[in-house]
Motif scaffolding. Sequence first.
Motif, PDB file in Angstrom:
ATOM      1  N   THR A   1       0.839  -1.140  -0.058  1.00 12.53           N
ATOM      2  CA  THR A   1       0.072   0.063   0.080  1.00 12.53           C
ATOM      3  C   THR A   1       0.870   1.275   0.100  1.00 12.53           C
ATOM      4  O   THR A   1       0.333   2.358   0.067  1.00 12.53           O
ATOM      5  N   ALA A   2       2.125   1.086  -0.228  1.00 16.14           N
ATOM      6  CA  ALA A   2       2.938   2.310  -0.152  1.00 16.14           C
ATOM      7  C   ALA A   2       2.741   3.164  -1.532  1.00 16.14           C
ATOM      8  O   ALA A   2       2.394   2.513  -2.290  1.00 16.14           O
ATOM      9  N   PRO A   3       2.843   4.660  -1.217  1.00 19.58           N
ATOM     10  CA  PRO A   3       2.632   5.541  -2.468  1.00 19.58           C
ATOM     11  C   PRO A   3       3.902   5.070  -3.442  1.00 19.58           C
ATOM     12  O   PRO A   3       4.784   4.862  -3.156  1.00 19.58           O
ATOM     13  N   ALA A   4       3.464   5.431  -4.797  1.00 17.55           N
ATOM     14  CA  ALA A   4       4.349   5.211  -5.782  1.00 17.55           C
ATOM     15  C   ALA A   4       5.503   6.476  -5.773  1.00 17.55           C
ATOM     16  O   ALA A   4       6.574   6.348  -6.127  1.00 17.55           O
ATOM     17  N   GLY A   5       5.163   7.456  -5.160  1.00 19.63           N
ATOM     18  CA  GLY A   5       6.014   8.667  -5.047  1.00 19.63           C
ATOM     19  C   GLY A   5       5.428   9.786  -4.309  1.00 19.63           C
ATOM     20  O   GLY A   5       4.059   9.773  -3.970  1.00 19.63           O
ATOM     21  N   LEU A   6       6.102  10.719  -3.676  1.00 20.87           N
ATOM     22  CA  LEU A   6       5.785  11.940  -2.951  1.00 20.87           C
ATOM     23  C   LEU A   6       5.776  13.198  -3.699  1.00 20.87           C
ATOM     24  O   LEU A   6       6.838  13.281  -4.299  1.00 20.87           O
TER      25      LEU A   6
END
Length: 116
Positions: free
Chosen positions: A107-112
Amino acid sequence: MSTYVSDDLRLQLNAARLAALKKVSRLRVHVGEARYPVLRRWSNGFSVEEETAPMLRGLVDLYDGERHLYQCLIIASESGAGERRYEYKRSTAATDKAPLDHYREITAPAGLLPRD
């Protein structure tokens, strides 16, 4: 009935068999800038045409068309019937991404995005 096959006929049959194997296979072995067609491939090795490819040894790359499949450390095992067979000492699957050095959450974001 005789099972004798003349040398001329045997050479023609072998040439036809090698031509058929070259047509079917898309696999290539790359050694530096040189490329050689692979006639057959099995779980622990592959074969190339004896007359067109030099004696290969060491680290080679195995391609299916333009797709890099494996990086292999090979040794020559035997020659015969117009083929030179090689066995893998090591075969590593090629990837297009660098390996991660940490676990990535599903579930980690692809980027910030930056705040500014």
